[in-house]
Design a protein around this motif. Sequence first.
Motif, short mmCIF file in Angstrom:
data_model
loop_
_atom_site.label_atom_id
_atom_site.label_comp_id
_atom_site.label_asym_id
_atom_site.label_seq_id
_atom_site.Cartn_x
_atom_site.Cartn_y
_atom_site.Cartn_z
N PHE A 100 0.82 -1.21 0.00
CA PHE A 100 0.00 0.00 0.00
C PHE A 100 0.85 1.26 0.00
O PHE A 100 0.69 2.15 -0.85
N HIS A 101 1.78 1.34 0.92
CA HIS A 101 2.51 2.61 1.08
C HIS A 101 3.45 2.90 -0.09
O HIS A 101 3.63 4.05 -0.47
N LEU A 102 4.05 1.86 -0.63
CA LEU A 102 4.98 2.11 -1.74
C LEU A 102 4.23 2.46 -3.02
O LEU A 102 4.62 3.37 -3.75
N VAL A 103 3.16 1.75 -3.29
CA VAL A 103 2.39 2.09 -4.50
C VAL A 103 1.84 3.50 -4.38
O VAL A 103 1.89 4.30 -5.32
N ARG A 104 1.34 3.82 -3.18
CA ARG A 104 0.80 5.16 -2.99
C ARG A 104 1.88 6.23 -3.18
O ARG A 104 1.69 7.21 -3.90
N ALA A 105 3.05 5.99 -2.58
CA ALA A 105 4.12 6.99 -2.70
C ALA A 105 4.54 7.14 -4.16
O ALA A 105 4.70 8.27 -4.65
N TYR A 106 4.69 6.02 -4.86
CA TYR A 106 5.11 6.11 -6.26
C TYR A 106 4.06 6.80 -7.12
O TYR A 106 4.38 7.51 -8.06
N HIS A 107 2.80 6.58 -6.77
CA HIS A 107 1.75 7.25 -7.52
C HIS A 107 1.80 8.77 -7.33
O HIS A 107 1.30 9.54 -8.14
N GLY A 108 2.44 9.16 -6.24
CA GLY A 108 2.56 10.59 -5.97
C GLY A 108 3.85 11.20 -6.49
O GLY A 108 4.11 12.39 -6.29
N THR A 109 4.64 10.42 -7.17
CA THR A 109 5.94 10.92 -7.64
C THR A 109 5.76 12.09 -8.61
O THR A 109 5.07 11.95 -9.63
N GLY A 110 6.33 13.21 -8.24
CA GLY A 110 6.18 14.39 -9.08
C GLY A 110 4.81 15.04 -8.92
O GLY A 110 4.51 16.03 -9.59
N ARG A 111 3.97 14.46 -8.06
CA ARG A 111 2.64 15.01 -7.87
C ARG A 111 2.40 15.43 -6.42
O ARG A 111 1.50 16.20 -6.12
N CYS A 112 3.21 14.87 -5.52
CA CYS A 112 3.04 15.21 -4.09
C CYS A 112 3.43 16.66 -3.87
O CYS A 112 4.51 17.08 -4.26
N ILE A 113 2.53 17.42 -3.24
CA ILE A 113 2.79 18.84 -3.03
C ILE A 113 3.49 19.10 -1.70
O ILE A 113 3.67 20.24 -1.29
N ASP A 114 3.82 18.02 -0.97
CA ASP A 114 4.58 18.16 0.26
C ASP A 114 3.82 18.95 1.33
O ASP A 114 4.39 19.75 2.05
N CYS A 115 2.52 18.71 1.41
CA CYS A 115 1.73 19.44 2.40
C CYS A 115 1.78 18.77 3.77
O CYS A 115 1.43 19.38 4.78
N GLY A 116 2.17 17.49 3.80
CA GLY A 116 2.31 16.80 5.08
C GLY A 116 1.00 16.39 5.73
O GLY A 116 0.99 15.96 6.90
N GLU A 117 -0.10 16.50 5.01
CA GLU A 117 -1.38 16.12 5.60
C GLU A 117 -1.41 14.62 5.93
O GLU A 117 -2.03 14.22 6.91
N CYS A 118 -0.75 13.80 5.09
CA CYS A 118 -0.76 12.35 5.35
C CYS A 118 -0.15 12.04 6.71
O CYS A 118 -0.69 11.27 7.49
N GLU A 119 0.98 12.67 6.95
CA GLU A 119 1.67 12.40 8.20
C GLU A 119 0.89 12.94 9.40
O GLU A 119 0.82 12.32 10.45
N ARG A 120 0.26 14.09 9.20
CA ARG A 120 -0.56 14.65 10.28
C ARG A 120 -1.75 13.74 10.57
O ARG A 120 -2.13 13.54 11.71
N ALA A 121 -2.36 13.19 9.52
CA ALA A 121 -3.57 12.40 9.71
C ALA A 121 -3.27 11.02 10.29
O ALA A 121 -4.15 10.41 10.89
N CYS A 122 -2.05 10.54 10.11
CA CYS A 122 -1.74 9.17 10.55
C CYS A 122 -1.90 9.04 12.07
O CYS A 122 -1.23 9.74 12.82
N PRO A 123 -2.78 8.14 12.51
CA PRO A 123 -2.99 8.02 13.96
C PRO A 123 -1.81 7.38 14.67
O PRO A 123 -1.67 7.52 15.88
N VAL A 124 -0.95 6.65 13.93
CA VAL A 124 0.16 5.96 14.59
C VAL A 124 1.52 6.54 14.18
O VAL A 124 2.56 5.89 14.30
N ASP A 125 1.50 7.80 13.71
CA ASP A 125 2.72 8.57 13.49
C ASP A 125 3.75 7.90 12.59
O ASP A 125 4.95 7.89 12.89
N ILE A 126 3.33 7.34 11.50
CA ILE A 126 4.28 6.80 10.53
C ILE A 126 4.86 7.98 9.75
O ILE A 126 4.11 8.84 9.28
N PRO A 127 6.20 8.06 9.63
CA PRO A 127 6.81 9.23 8.99
C PRO A 127 6.65 9.19 7.46
O PRO A 127 7.61 9.01 6.73
N LEU A 128 5.42 9.36 7.00
CA LEU A 128 5.12 9.19 5.57
C LEU A 128 5.82 10.23 4.70
O LEU A 128 6.10 9.99 3.52
#
Lengths: 340, 324
Positions: B252-280
């Motif tokens: 899940f995490h690798l496919v998701r990250a790769y799908h965001g390659t060149g598209r992730c705006i670096d807003c950090g919302e994923c990391e903020r939303a993670c209830p178990v603090d995974i450094p996404l």
Amino acid sequence: MKKMIGLDKLPALWEQLSAEGPLYLPIEERGVVCFKPWYEGAVVRLDALNGVVPPKDIFLPREETYMRYQGGSQTLEIEAVSPGPDDKATLFGVHPCDLKAVEMLDRVYIDQEPGDSLYRRRRENATVVALACSSPDPFCFCNLFEVDPADAPGADIMAYLSEQSLYLETRTEKGETMLAKAESLISDAKDEPERPREVKTTDFGLYLEGLSDNLKERFDDPAWDNLYKSCLSCGVCTYVCPTCYCFDVEDFGHEGAGERFRCWDSCMFGHFTQMAGGHNPRPDRKERVRQRFLHKLQYYPQTYGEIACVGCGRCLRSCPVNLDIVQAVKALGGEAVEQR
Amino acid sequence: MAEKSLKEAEKIREIVGQDLLGGRIGLLLGWEKGHYWWQSRPLFAKNEADLEKLTWDSFCVINLSRYLLEELKEHGKVGVLVKGCDARAFNRLLQDNMVARDRVVLYGLPCPGMLDYGRLNEEAGGALISISESNGSVTLKTGTGEKSVERDQVLMKKCAECVYPDPVVYDQLLLSPQGKKEGVERFKSVEDLEELTPDERFAYWEGELSRCLRCYACRQVCPFCSCRECFVEQDNPRWQGRAYQPGENFMFHLVRAYHGTGRCIDCGECERACPVDIPLQELNRKLIKDINQLYGDYEAGVDAEADPPLLTYRPDDPAAFSEK
């Protein structure tokens, strides 16, 4: 007779108890506290407030294989898989709210015919040591659900933490058996353990009397039209909720061999109610948010007599957009009149 | 709360109020207070009474742009308050053809960075009652006294590492710009991870991802995760297994990250939303860093006209895999 153990002797206690089977404790790893089986060098945080994830996964694991199959086109051999040695577990340091939540799951999984044999076996074989809670945070509201943070009636042993010692009060035979194994480390408590003073939590101004009955006729209430708007459709609330208990069943393998397992599932996901043929009775966030809150506030109480919330505060702490059960109850009119 | 933000909130209410009550927009996406002063949650304002609840303070962290995906189905024209990150999220959605520019009114809010309740509490060292802010410092009031700290010390992690506090796209800018932040060190933890051996790195991620509950909050809050159907839910073929196995978490995490390659705006919302603090963000930033190295500097979401590197082809594109 109450017993006590010095805090410095706890690591020895953990070692002894874990020899009997997995010993689940609030363990901190990379800053996150969750119930995990104890291991040498684990950072045990008896002083921590509720961990992010409730201990329900000890009885209802996140995933659990219960059947293996093998065969070809004509015959199929099926083998039942029952819980392994893991089922003789000790659960140490559960707060009263979380234990009350486990008792709510018991009603669903044990107190009916047929009961769930996997859950039942784990639950009946486990010894539970509850830990009194002395410092609730602003999100704790267990008082509203008649939880005494200092006492968990269903525990095998009730524990109280003081600055130097952990006091242990045996409540059941299982509890006595457990303490007998650690006799060398434990002494009689000479004086009465300092029971935590009355612990008060907030109640967010909620008033729940009559709410469940009142909601019976409010499936189409306009309140639902607004409440769901901020929902992201993630599953945080259900997975951190100690009273959520839904699971999915899946096969892993191929025609010749494989296994069937169940795993946690969440009513907040669109696919939760997706049916073969394409129909989905809860197609959108509105239906799903309504389902979850009505399950807590109306369906569960209608069947089992009380609201399926223990005020642990996890949905308030973890929802990324602050859509939690308190907001839901308020939107549905469950606020104390004098506080309005 | 600070006098300044109260005044700003008043001004915002006045301006968006004219548009909402005057019928230029049918809905305004903003924030309202949650149960406590340190929580601000999404507000879906349709009328004057809703607007009364509109708030702007140091806790309006939730990215509102994503709500456009649903709200534009219901409303002809939607107004949305956008901070720097929210504006870039809007550009992301625009580039993915998920929103129509002419159906959205963007009210730009240059953002001083949002405060982290956890960090405030740590600094306070005891029961925190309230805070007040002035000129870049925050005064923490506890049961036993007061303490002042620099605002930068108590920012949310994602805000401390933000490069574009000012909205990069807007119809109307409601507050004075903060200016682009220079010298932000975003790639330190990625560089540290790059130093590890592959085995060490695998062990690191296995540990971090072992906490994953697969609640998909990171995906649901994400402006680049706007696919109408995610690969996770596709069942023929079934890419993503349901089991809570390490392999499935990696999947899940690798496919998701790769799908965001060149598209992730670096807003950090994923990391903020993670209830178990995974450094996404470390995953996302590794890919941002690689893209910058391979294709030249590119900041997703800053310019809606600039094509994302992986969505374009140039004959001189590096072919990192085939060259090895």
